[in-house]
Design an enzyme around this catalytic site. Structure first.
Site, short mmCIF file in Angstrom:
data_model
loop_
_atom_site.label_atom_id
_atom_site.label_comp_id
_atom_site.label_asym_id
_atom_site.label_seq_id
_atom_site.Cartn_x
_atom_site.Cartn_y
_atom_site.Cartn_z
N ASP A 1 -1.08 -3.08 11.97
CA ASP A 1 -0.57 -3.59 10.70
C ASP A 1 -0.26 -5.07 10.85
O ASP A 1 0.68 -5.46 11.56
CB ASP A 1 0.70 -2.81 10.30
CG ASP A 1 1.18 -3.19 8.89
OD1 ASP A 1 1.55 -4.37 8.69
OD2 ASP A 1 1.20 -2.31 8.02
N ASP B 1 3.38 -6.24 9.91
CA ASP B 1 4.37 -5.86 10.92
C ASP B 1 4.27 -6.75 12.15
O ASP B 1 5.29 -7.15 12.73
CB ASP B 1 4.19 -4.40 11.32
CG ASP B 1 4.73 -3.43 10.28
OD1 ASP B 1 5.55 -3.85 9.44
OD2 ASP B 1 4.33 -2.26 10.30
N THR C 1 -0.96 7.58 -1.03
CA THR C 1 -2.26 7.45 -1.72
C THR C 1 -3.13 6.36 -1.11
O THR C 1 -4.34 6.32 -1.35
CB THR C 1 -2.04 7.11 -3.21
OG1 THR C 1 -1.45 5.81 -3.31
CG2 THR C 1 -1.12 8.13 -3.85
N ARG D 1 0.84 -1.20 0.00
CA ARG D 1 0.00 0.00 0.00
C ARG D 1 0.87 1.24 0.00
O ARG D 1 1.72 1.42 0.88
CB ARG D 1 -0.93 0.00 1.22
CG ARG D 1 -1.92 1.15 1.21
CD ARG D 1 -2.97 1.00 2.29
NE ARG D 1 -2.40 1.11 3.63
CZ ARG D 1 -3.15 1.18 4.73
NH1 ARG D 1 -4.45 1.10 4.64
NH2 ARG D 1 -2.57 1.28 5.91
#
Length: 209
Positions: free
Chosen positions: A200, A203, A108, A104
Protein backbone atom coordinates in the site's frame (compact mmCIF):
# COMPACT_ATOMS: atom_id res chain seq x y z
CA UNK A 1 -6.88 4.44 -27.94
CA UNK A 2 -4.67 5.95 -25.26
CA UNK A 3 -1.02 4.97 -25.26
CA UNK A 4 0.76 3.21 -22.41
CA UNK A 5 4.24 4.66 -21.87
CA UNK A 6 6.51 2.49 -19.70
CA UNK A 7 9.38 4.75 -18.61
CA UNK A 8 11.96 2.11 -17.74
CA UNK A 9 15.07 4.28 -17.54
CA UNK A 10 17.77 2.43 -15.53
CA UNK A 11 17.75 5.07 -12.78
CA UNK A 12 13.99 4.76 -12.41
CA UNK A 13 14.07 0.96 -12.44
CA UNK A 14 16.85 0.92 -9.82
CA UNK A 15 15.04 3.31 -7.49
CA UNK A 16 11.75 1.45 -7.92
CA UNK A 17 13.43 -1.83 -6.98
CA UNK A 18 14.56 -0.27 -3.69
CA UNK A 19 11.00 0.98 -3.08
CA UNK A 20 9.56 -2.49 -3.66
CA UNK A 21 11.76 -3.97 -0.92
CA UNK A 22 9.65 -4.38 2.23
CA UNK A 23 12.68 -3.42 4.34
CA UNK A 24 12.74 0.11 2.87
CA UNK A 25 11.43 2.56 5.47
CA UNK A 26 9.03 5.46 5.00
CA UNK A 27 11.73 8.16 4.79
CA UNK A 28 13.63 6.44 1.98
CA UNK A 29 10.37 5.42 0.30
CA UNK A 30 9.17 9.06 0.18
CA UNK A 31 12.49 10.35 -1.10
CA UNK A 32 12.68 7.73 -3.83
CA UNK A 33 9.10 8.39 -4.91
CA UNK A 34 9.89 12.09 -5.15
CA UNK A 35 12.99 11.37 -7.27
CA UNK A 36 11.16 8.98 -9.60
CA UNK A 37 8.30 11.45 -10.07
CA UNK A 38 10.81 14.09 -11.17
CA UNK A 39 12.53 11.70 -13.58
CA UNK A 40 9.19 10.57 -15.04
CA UNK A 41 8.06 14.17 -15.33
CA UNK A 42 11.07 14.85 -17.53
CA UNK A 43 9.72 12.33 -20.06
CA UNK A 44 6.07 13.26 -19.64
CA UNK A 45 6.78 16.90 -20.52
CA UNK A 46 9.11 16.10 -23.42
CA UNK A 47 6.69 17.44 -26.04
CA UNK A 48 5.86 20.78 -24.40
CA UNK A 49 5.83 23.43 -27.15
CA UNK A 50 8.64 25.98 -27.43
CA UNK A 51 8.60 29.51 -28.80
CA UNK A 52 11.44 31.81 -29.93
CA UNK A 53 12.50 34.62 -27.62
CA UNK A 54 15.29 37.18 -27.78
CA UNK A 55 17.75 37.09 -24.91
CA UNK A 56 21.14 38.59 -24.26
CA UNK A 57 24.02 36.40 -23.17
CA UNK A 58 27.17 37.90 -21.62
CA UNK A 59 28.52 37.94 -25.19
CA UNK A 60 25.68 38.95 -27.51
CA UNK A 61 21.95 38.92 -28.25
CA UNK A 62 20.50 35.70 -29.60
CA UNK A 63 17.29 33.93 -30.54
CA UNK A 64 16.62 31.27 -27.93
CA UNK A 65 13.69 28.95 -27.24
CA UNK A 66 11.56 28.76 -24.11
CA UNK A 67 8.38 26.92 -23.18
CA UNK A 68 5.53 28.77 -24.83
CA UNK A 69 3.46 29.56 -21.76
CA UNK A 70 1.71 26.19 -21.59
CA UNK A 71 -0.10 26.15 -18.27
CA UNK A 72 0.21 22.97 -16.22
CA UNK A 73 -1.76 21.60 -13.28
CA UNK A 74 -0.71 18.70 -11.08
CA UNK A 75 -3.62 16.83 -9.50
CA UNK A 76 -2.79 14.07 -7.00
CA UNK A 77 -5.36 11.49 -6.01
CA UNK A 78 -5.29 11.64 -2.21
CA UNK A 79 -3.61 10.50 -0.26
CA UNK A 80 -0.80 8.56 -1.93
CA UNK A 81 -0.64 10.89 -4.93
CA UNK A 82 0.71 13.63 -2.66
CA UNK A 83 4.04 11.81 -2.66
CA UNK A 84 4.55 12.60 -6.37
CA UNK A 85 3.76 16.33 -6.31
CA UNK A 86 7.07 17.75 -5.06
CA UNK A 87 9.08 15.93 -7.71
CA UNK A 88 6.93 17.33 -10.49
CA UNK A 89 6.86 20.82 -9.00
CA UNK A 90 10.64 20.85 -8.86
CA UNK A 91 10.52 20.59 -12.66
CA UNK A 92 7.59 22.98 -13.15
CA UNK A 93 7.54 25.35 -10.14
CA UNK A 94 4.73 27.49 -11.59
CA UNK A 95 2.33 24.55 -11.94
CA UNK A 96 -0.84 24.85 -9.88
CA UNK A 97 -1.92 21.94 -7.72
CA UNK A 98 -5.45 20.57 -7.32
CA UNK A 99 -6.58 17.65 -5.16
CA UNK A 100 -9.04 14.82 -5.62
CA UNK A 101 -9.74 12.75 -2.51
CA UNK A 102 -10.73 9.10 -2.93
CA UNK A 103 -10.38 5.96 -0.88
CA UNK A 104 -10.91 2.33 -1.77
CA UNK A 105 -13.78 0.60 -0.02
CA UNK A 106 -12.16 -2.39 1.71
CA UNK A 107 -15.04 -4.72 0.80
CA UNK A 108 -16.07 -3.68 -2.71
CA UNK A 109 -12.59 -2.38 -3.72
CA UNK A 110 -14.41 0.48 -5.48
CA UNK A 111 -13.36 4.13 -5.08
CA UNK A 112 -15.32 6.52 -2.87
CA UNK A 113 -14.84 10.26 -3.49
CA UNK A 114 -14.71 12.58 -0.48
CA UNK A 115 -12.93 15.74 -1.70
CA UNK A 116 -12.30 17.76 -4.85
CA UNK A 117 -10.56 21.14 -5.10
CA UNK A 118 -9.16 22.29 -8.45
CA UNK A 119 -7.62 25.50 -9.83
CA UNK A 120 -10.25 27.88 -11.21
CA UNK A 121 -8.74 27.74 -14.70
CA UNK A 122 -8.17 23.98 -14.70
CA UNK A 123 -9.83 23.59 -18.12
CA UNK A 124 -7.11 25.75 -19.70
CA UNK A 125 -4.25 23.61 -18.41
CA UNK A 126 -2.40 20.45 -19.26
CA UNK A 127 -3.44 18.31 -16.29
CA UNK A 128 -1.11 15.68 -14.88
CA UNK A 129 -3.16 13.32 -12.70
CA UNK A 130 -0.90 11.36 -10.35
CA UNK A 131 -1.33 8.29 -8.17
CA UNK A 132 1.48 5.81 -7.39
CA UNK A 133 -0.60 2.69 -8.01
CA UNK A 134 -2.90 1.85 -10.93
CA UNK A 135 -4.54 -1.31 -9.61
CA UNK A 136 -8.19 -1.85 -10.57
CA UNK A 137 -8.23 1.50 -12.34
CA UNK A 138 -11.38 2.57 -10.50
CA UNK A 139 -9.93 5.62 -8.74
CA UNK A 140 -8.03 6.80 -11.80
CA UNK A 141 -11.04 6.39 -14.10
CA UNK A 142 -13.35 8.22 -11.68
CA UNK A 143 -10.82 11.02 -11.15
CA UNK A 144 -10.45 11.43 -14.92
CA UNK A 145 -14.23 11.65 -15.25
CA UNK A 146 -14.28 14.34 -12.55
CA UNK A 147 -11.60 16.35 -14.37
CA UNK A 148 -13.54 16.15 -17.62
CA UNK A 149 -16.67 17.34 -15.81
CA UNK A 150 -14.65 20.47 -14.98
CA UNK A 151 -13.86 21.00 -18.65
CA UNK A 152 -10.40 19.43 -18.86
CA UNK A 153 -9.52 18.19 -22.34
CA UNK A 154 -5.74 17.71 -22.12
CA UNK A 155 -4.95 15.16 -19.40
CA UNK A 156 -2.15 12.69 -18.74
CA UNK A 157 -2.11 10.05 -16.01
CA UNK A 158 1.13 9.19 -14.25
CA UNK A 159 1.68 6.30 -11.85
CA UNK A 160 4.58 4.33 -10.44
CA UNK A 161 3.30 0.78 -10.88
CA UNK A 162 0.41 -0.41 -13.03
CA UNK A 163 -1.53 -3.67 -13.31
CA UNK A 164 -2.89 -4.82 -16.69
CA UNK A 165 -6.43 -4.70 -15.27
CA UNK A 166 -6.10 -1.03 -14.36
CA UNK A 167 -4.55 -0.09 -17.69
CA UNK A 168 -7.40 -1.83 -19.50
CA UNK A 169 -10.09 -0.01 -17.51
CA UNK A 170 -8.56 3.43 -18.01
CA UNK A 171 -8.00 2.84 -21.71
CA UNK A 172 -11.57 1.64 -22.19
CA UNK A 173 -13.19 4.49 -20.26
CA UNK A 174 -10.75 7.26 -21.24
CA UNK A 175 -9.20 6.41 -24.61
CA UNK A 176 -8.00 10.01 -24.96
CA UNK A 177 -5.75 9.91 -21.87
CA UNK A 178 -2.22 8.54 -22.14
CA UNK A 179 -0.83 6.53 -19.22
CA UNK A 180 2.75 6.92 -17.99
CA UNK A 181 4.15 4.30 -15.61
CA UNK A 182 7.53 3.13 -14.36
CA UNK A 183 6.51 -0.54 -14.43
CA UNK A 184 3.73 -2.77 -15.73
CA UNK A 185 3.38 -5.59 -13.21
CA UNK A 186 1.83 -9.05 -13.57
CA UNK A 187 -1.70 -8.89 -12.17
CA UNK A 188 -3.99 -8.16 -9.23
CA UNK A 189 -4.44 -10.60 -6.34
CA UNK A 190 -7.74 -11.51 -4.68
CA UNK A 191 -7.54 -8.35 -2.54
CA UNK A 192 -7.01 -6.11 -5.60
CA UNK A 193 -3.37 -5.44 -4.73
CA UNK A 194 -0.79 -5.34 -7.52
CA UNK A 195 1.51 -8.38 -7.77
CA UNK A 196 4.46 -8.17 -7.19
CA UNK A 197 3.76 -4.48 -6.50
CA UNK A 198 5.11 -2.70 -3.44
CA UNK A 199 2.25 -2.90 -0.95
CA UNK A 200 0.00 0.00 0.00
CA UNK A 201 1.79 3.11 -1.25
CA UNK A 202 -0.11 5.46 1.08
CA UNK A 203 0.77 3.43 4.15
CA UNK A 204 4.42 3.22 3.15
CA UNK A 205 4.64 6.95 2.38
CA UNK A 206 3.06 8.07 5.63
CA UNK A 207 4.17 5.25 7.94
CA UNK A 208 0.65 4.05 8.73
CA UNK A 209 1.35 0.35 8.32
Amino acid sequence: MSKLHVIDHPLITHKLSIMRNKKTGSKDFRELLNEIAMLMGYELTRDLPLEPVTIETPITKMQAEMISGKKIAIVPILRAGLGMVDGLQSLVPVAKVGHIGMYRDPETHKPVEYYCKLPADIEQRLVILVDPMLATGGSAADALTKLKEHGCTHIRFMCLVAAPEGVKKVQEEHPDVDIYTAALDERLNDHAYIVPGLGDAGDRIFGTL
